[in-house]
Scaffold this motif. Structure first.
Motif, short mmCIF file in Angstrom:
data_model
loop_
_atom_site.label_atom_id
_atom_site.label_comp_id
_atom_site.label_asym_id
_atom_site.label_seq_id
_atom_site.Cartn_x
_atom_site.Cartn_y
_atom_site.Cartn_z
N VAL A 183 -28.23 16.41 -8.04
CA VAL A 183 -28.38 16.71 -9.46
C VAL A 183 -27.06 16.48 -10.21
O VAL A 183 -27.04 15.89 -11.30
CB VAL A 183 -28.88 18.15 -9.65
CG1 VAL A 183 -28.89 18.54 -11.13
CG2 VAL A 183 -30.27 18.32 -9.05
N ASP A 184 -25.96 16.93 -9.61
CA ASP A 184 -24.65 16.73 -10.24
C ASP A 184 -24.30 15.26 -10.36
O ASP A 184 -23.78 14.82 -11.40
CB ASP A 184 -23.56 17.44 -9.42
CG ASP A 184 -23.69 18.95 -9.44
OD1 ASP A 184 -24.41 19.48 -10.30
OD2 ASP A 184 -23.05 19.60 -8.58
N LEU A 185 -24.57 14.50 -9.31
CA LEU A 185 -24.23 13.08 -9.34
C LEU A 185 -25.07 12.35 -10.37
O LEU A 185 -24.58 11.44 -11.05
CB LEU A 185 -24.40 12.46 -7.95
CG LEU A 185 -23.95 11.01 -7.80
CD1 LEU A 185 -22.48 10.86 -8.14
CD2 LEU A 185 -24.22 10.50 -6.40
N ALA A 186 -26.33 12.74 -10.49
CA ALA A 186 -27.17 12.15 -11.54
C ALA A 186 -26.58 12.44 -12.91
O ALA A 186 -26.59 11.56 -13.80
CB ALA A 186 -28.59 12.70 -11.44
N GLY A 187 -26.04 13.64 -13.10
CA GLY A 187 -25.38 13.96 -14.36
C GLY A 187 -24.17 13.08 -14.62
O GLY A 187 -23.93 12.66 -15.76
N PHE A 188 -23.42 12.80 -13.57
CA PHE A 188 -22.27 11.89 -13.70
C PHE A 188 -22.73 10.50 -14.11
O PHE A 188 -22.16 9.88 -15.02
CB PHE A 188 -21.50 11.84 -12.39
CG PHE A 188 -20.42 10.81 -12.34
CD1 PHE A 188 -19.15 11.09 -12.84
CD2 PHE A 188 -20.64 9.54 -11.82
CE1 PHE A 188 -18.15 10.14 -12.81
CE2 PHE A 188 -19.65 8.58 -11.79
CZ PHE A 188 -18.39 8.89 -12.29
N VAL A 189 -23.76 9.97 -13.43
CA VAL A 189 -24.27 8.63 -13.75
C VAL A 189 -24.80 8.59 -15.18
O VAL A 189 -24.52 7.65 -15.94
CB VAL A 189 -25.37 8.22 -12.75
CG1 VAL A 189 -26.04 6.92 -13.19
CG2 VAL A 189 -24.77 8.06 -11.35
N ARG A 190 -25.55 9.61 -15.59
CA ARG A 190 -26.07 9.65 -16.95
C ARG A 190 -24.93 9.70 -17.96
O ARG A 190 -25.00 9.08 -19.03
CB ARG A 190 -26.98 10.86 -17.14
CG ARG A 190 -28.23 10.88 -16.29
CD ARG A 190 -29.19 9.75 -16.55
NE ARG A 190 -29.57 9.62 -17.95
CZ ARG A 190 -30.42 8.71 -18.40
NH1 ARG A 190 -30.97 7.85 -17.54
NH2 ARG A 190 -30.72 8.64 -19.67
N ALA A 191 -23.87 10.44 -17.65
CA ALA A 191 -22.73 10.49 -18.56
C ALA A 191 -22.07 9.13 -18.68
O ALA A 191 -21.69 8.70 -19.79
CB ALA A 191 -21.71 11.53 -18.06
N MET A 192 -21.91 8.41 -17.55
CA MET A 192 -21.34 7.07 -17.60
C MET A 192 -22.16 6.16 -18.49
O MET A 192 -21.63 5.39 -19.31
CB MET A 192 -21.25 6.48 -16.19
CG MET A 192 -20.21 7.10 -15.28
SD MET A 192 -18.52 6.51 -15.58
CE MET A 192 -18.60 4.84 -14.91
N ILE A 193 -23.49 6.24 -18.35
CA ILE A 193 -24.38 5.36 -19.09
C ILE A 193 -24.25 5.55 -20.60
O ILE A 193 -24.39 4.60 -21.37
CB ILE A 193 -25.83 5.60 -18.63
CG1 ILE A 193 -26.05 5.04 -17.22
CG2 ILE A 193 -26.84 4.98 -19.59
CD1 ILE A 193 -27.39 5.39 -16.64
N THR A 194 -23.99 6.78 -21.02
CA THR A 194 -23.98 7.07 -22.45
C THR A 194 -22.64 6.81 -23.12
O THR A 194 -22.54 6.91 -24.34
CB THR A 194 -24.38 8.54 -22.70
OG1 THR A 194 -23.46 9.41 -22.04
CG2 THR A 194 -25.78 8.81 -22.17
#
Length: 294
Positions: A119-130
């Motif tokens: 879940v945390d890593l998905a948050g990191f990836v989503r942050a990168m994308i935005t």
């Protein structure tokens, strides 16, 4: 060692620090185990790390880290090694190098409870994308993050070269399926590009940092799905997928990327890697093929 690779000694790092950053010359320098493929790392006191490329192909990352990590870091949910100083050649060391913050944590291991990390890593990836593009480099050639179809010829050549060493029919069918998936519909987004367990830091099952941005650039985020198969079990994989919110086409390109990179690596290095590494990679490829829809 590969052609062009060099050994970096503690004595060299001490000399570089003494000459270029005398304010840190009283700090102890301790070599860290070689866990990656491109850089030598040295603990510098309690709060810093000296990071020195040990091969020509890793040198460009110095400039990339200096240019982009300080700009990306404020937008990310966990710390990243944004350089605090840039060194120059000296003490018989030939290339530029960096000093970065020491980030606490350890690498996660397959088999641990990793749902929270997913879940945390998905948050990191989503942050990168935005993050805004900021004119950052767009992936090209056959780099990780380009449209997957650009690697079609390379991947099919790797399947053919491996012959009956792999289940070519099953792997080929999986690759055909990935090739049929729609391309990323949006503009190229920021990517880490190499989310292996060795580049993730955790504490008590939660993400505390992401390191080694050698694959940094903008492109198709499907490449960030690699941990779904390289690290996570079925439960963590589901959590990662749900937290990312990617569509079916991106998921298919994601396992396509895992297959493409693994097949090329195995075919290209078959004669120079150990039998154990060959068998492990073959098992990994088979795992992705069998569990790609999980």
């Amino acid at each position: 060692m590969r052609p062009g690779e060099i050994v970096v000694a503690v004595e060299q790092v001490c000399a570089l620090i003494e000459e270029q950053f005398p304010e840190w010359s009283d700090l102890p320098v301790v070599a860290l185990p070689l866990s990656g493929t491109d850089n030598a790392l040295f603990r510098l006191g309690d709060r810093l790390t000296a990071r020195l490329p040990r091969a020509p192909w890793a040198v460009d990352q110095v400039a990339t880290d200096v240019a982009w990590l300080p700009r990306l870091a404020p937008h990310l949910p966990v710390p990243v090694p944004a350089p605090v100083a840039v060194g120059r050649p000296g003490a018989d060391y030939p290339w530029p190098w960096t000093v970065v913050p020491w980030l606490e944590g350890r690498n996660p291991q397959a088999g641990e409870e990793l749902v929270g990390l997913a879940v945390d890593l998905a948050g990191f990836v989503r942050a990168m994308i935005t993050i805004e593009p900021m004119g950052g480099p767009v992936k090209d050639g056959i780099e990780r993050g380009v449209p997957l179809g650009w690697r079609d010829e390379l991947t099919r050549r790797s399947i053919a070269a491996l012959g009956d060493r792999i289940d070519g029919r099953a792997v080929g069918a999986a690759w055909d399926e990935a090739m049929a998936a729609d391309e990323w519909p949006g503009p190229p987004v920021w990517l880490h590009g190499d989310l292996l367990e060795g580049n993730l830091l955790v504490d008590r099952g939660r993400l505390t940092g992401v390191i080694d941005f050698g694959g940094l650039g903008r492109g198709d985020p499907a490449v960030e799905l690699r941990p779904a198969w390289s690290l996570f079990d079925a439960r963590a994989r589901v959590a990662y997928r749900e937290a990312l919110g990617f569509d079916e086409a991106t998921w298919a390109r994601g396992w396509g990327w895992v297959l493409s990179v693994s097949l090329y690596w195995l075919a290209d290095l078959w004669d120079s890697i150990s039998p154990d590494d060959r068998e492990e990679t073959i098992r990994y490829i088979d795992h992705v093929v069998r569990h790609r829809h999980d």
